[in-house]
Design an enzyme around this catalytic site. Structure first.
Site, mmCIF file in Angstrom:
data_model
loop_
_atom_site.group_PDB
_atom_site.id
_atom_site.type_symbol
_atom_site.label_atom_id
_atom_site.label_comp_id
_atom_site.label_asym_id
_atom_site.label_seq_id
_atom_site.Cartn_x
_atom_site.Cartn_y
_atom_site.Cartn_z
ATOM 1 N N LYS A 39 0.813 -1.211 0.000
ATOM 2 C CA LYS A 39 0.000 0.000 0.000
ATOM 3 C C LYS A 39 0.852 1.269 0.000
ATOM 4 C CE LYS A 39 -3.629 -2.491 -0.193
ATOM 5 N NZ LYS A 39 -3.257 -3.770 0.400
ATOM 6 N N TYR A 53 -11.992 -14.892 2.711
ATOM 7 C CA TYR A 53 -11.185 -13.699 2.993
ATOM 8 C C TYR A 53 -10.816 -13.605 4.473
ATOM 9 C CZ TYR A 53 -9.559 -9.005 3.736
ATOM 10 O OH TYR A 53 -8.779 -7.941 4.118
ATOM 11 N N TYR A 82 -2.749 -12.384 3.006
ATOM 12 C CA TYR A 82 -2.376 -12.139 1.602
ATOM 13 C C TYR A 82 -1.127 -12.905 1.160
ATOM 14 C CZ TYR A 82 -5.535 -8.153 2.215
ATOM 15 O OH TYR A 82 -6.611 -7.361 2.484
#
Ligand SMILES: *Cc1c(COP(=O)(O)O)cnc(C)c1O
Length: 342
Positions: free
Chosen positions: A53, A267, A293
Site C-alpha cells: 500500500k 477472505y 495475503y
C-alpha cells in the site's frame, strides 16, 4: 508507446519509499521446489512496517496534497494494512487520518480487534469509525462521503481514498511503477505470482511488466473472491487504469489470470495450506509472510507448481506484499507452537 516514467509523470506523487525494493533469490526453496525462485521484497517499503500500500499511497497522497487536503479518509477490513499505512502516510504529510473498519471477518479472536494494525493505527494517531457490513463497497464509500460532508462543514478539507470500482484507480499507478522497477531488476521471468484483492496491485503490476516488454504469465492469487468474479473485477480495473494513463490496454482479457485454489475458507481466514505455506517460507528462508495475503499468495505458487501451471526449471517471481502486523492479530487463530506461558 511513451516510457512508463513519462506516463506516470502526469500524476502528482508523494515520495513515501526508497526505491527499488530488494529483489532476492530464494536459494533453499529453489533447490527444494526445483525452480529458480525470486522474491520482490515489497514488504520492505519502509513506512510503518511497509507493504504494497505504500506504493499505492504515493499517488493518493500526491492527489490529496494537490487538493490541499488536511484529512485522509479510508475504508477497509478491521486488520486493514491499507488503513494502517494511510495513517502513517497522513502523519508524514501532516494530515489527520480517519479509518473506517468494516466487519469482514466476523467471529474472530479478540486479538483481531485490538492487536496488529489496530494497535499501530492508534499509535499513529488515526481516528476510527466502524461499518457493520464487509461486502458493501458502495455503502462503505458512501459512509466515508457522509463523514467527509461533516468535516467540510467544520471547515476541513477531506480527501477520500475510495474502495469501490468506478473511481480512477490511482493506487494501481504505484504498481505500474513497481512492475517497471522489477523489470529493470530482473530482466525477465517465466511466471510471476502476485496477490489479487482490490486488484490495484495485480492490474498495475501486469500493466507495468507488459509495458516493459515482459510477456510471461502473471498469476493473480485470489484472496477475496472466486476466480471468475476476480477476473471480471480485474478487467474493469485494468480498463480504468489504461484510461487513466491514456494508453490502449497493453494486454487482452486472456492475459488476466486468476487462481482461487488457496482462497478457502475465505477472505481473512487462513486454511491449512496457507498456514503450511507461511511456515514453509519462514523455516526455509527466514522470511515472514502474513496470513491474509502473502502466505495465500505463496500457497498459490505451490498449488500452481503442483498442477503444472508453473513447471520445474522455470524462473519464477513471487511478489511479497507485506502485511506483517496482522501476524500478531492472528496469533491465536494461527496457533503455532506453545502458548509461551512459563
Ligand atoms: C491489500 C493487500 C494486498 C492486495 O492488494 P490489492 O492491491 O488490494 O489487490 C496484498 N497484500 C497485502 C499485504 C495487502 O495489504
Amino acid at each position: 508507446m511513451p516510457r512508463t516514467e513519462t506516463l506516470l509523470s502526469a500524476f502528482p506523487r508523494a515520495s513515501l519509499l526508497a526505491q527499488p525494493t530488494p529483489l532476492e533469490r530464494l536459494n533453499r526453496l529453489s533447490a527444494d521446489l526445483g525452480i529458480d525462485l525470486w522474491i520482490k521484497r515489497d514488504d520492505l517499503t519502509g513506512l510503518s512496517f511497509g507493504g504494497n500500500k505504500t506504493r499505492q499511497l504515493e499517488f493518493y497522497i500526491g492527489a490529496a496534497r494537490a487538493a490541499a487536503a488536511d484529512t485522509i479518509l479510508i475504508t477497509g477490513a478491521v486488520q486493514s494494512n491499507f488503513a494502517r499505512t494511510a495513517a502513517a502516510a497522513a502523519a508524514k504529510h501532516g494530515m489527520q487520518a480517519v479509518l473506517q473498519r468494516e466487519e469482514r471477518v466476523p467471529g474472530m479472536d479478540p486479538l483481531y480487534y485490538r492487536s496488529g494494525n489496530i494497535f499501530l493505527s492508534e499509535i499513529l494517531g488515526a481516528d476510527a469509525m466502524s461499518y457493520p457490513e464487509g461486502e458493501d463497497e458502495a455503502g462503505a464509500d458512501a459512509a466515508l462521503e457522509t463523514r467527509a460532508e461533516h468535516l467540510r462543514a467544520e471547515g476541513r478539507i477531506p480527501y477520500i481514498i475510495p474502495l469501490g470500482l468506478g473511481h480512477p484507480p490511482l493506487g494501481a499507478l504505484g504498481y505500474v511503477q513497481g512492475g517497471a522497477e522489477l523489470a529493470a531488476q530482473i530482466g525477465g521471468f517465466d511466471a510471476a505470482v502476485v496477490p489479487s484483492g482490490s486488484g490495484a496491485t495485480h492490474a498495475g503490476f501486469l500493466t507495468g511488466v507488459r509495458l516493459a516488454g515482459i510477456t510471461a504469465p502473471v498469476f493473480g492469487i485470489c484472496v477475496r473472491r472466486d476466480a471468475a468474479s476476480q477476473k471480471s473485477r480485474l478487467e474493469k480495473v485494468a480498463d480504468a487504469l489504461a484510461d487513466l494513463i491514456d494508453i490502449p490496454p497493453p494486454f487482452g482479457r486472456d492475459d488476466i489470470l486468476t487462481w482461487d485454489g488457496a482462497l478457502a475458507p475465505g477472505y481473512g481466514r487462513a486454511g491449512p495450506a496457507t498456514r503450511a505455506a507461511l511456515q514453509c517460507m519462514a523455516k526455509a528462508e527466514g522470511i515472514l509472510l502474513d496470513p491474509v495475503y502473502s502466505a495465500k499468495t505463496f500457497a498459490g505458487l505451490l498449488g500452481l507448481l503442483k498442477e503444472d501451471s508453473i513447471r520445474t526449471g522455470q524462473k519464477v517471481l513471487l511478489l511479497h506484499t507485506g502485511g506483517l502486523p496482522a501476524l500478531f492479530a492472528y496469533q491465536n487463530d494461527l496457533g503455532f507452537g506453545g502458548a509461551g506461558a512459563p
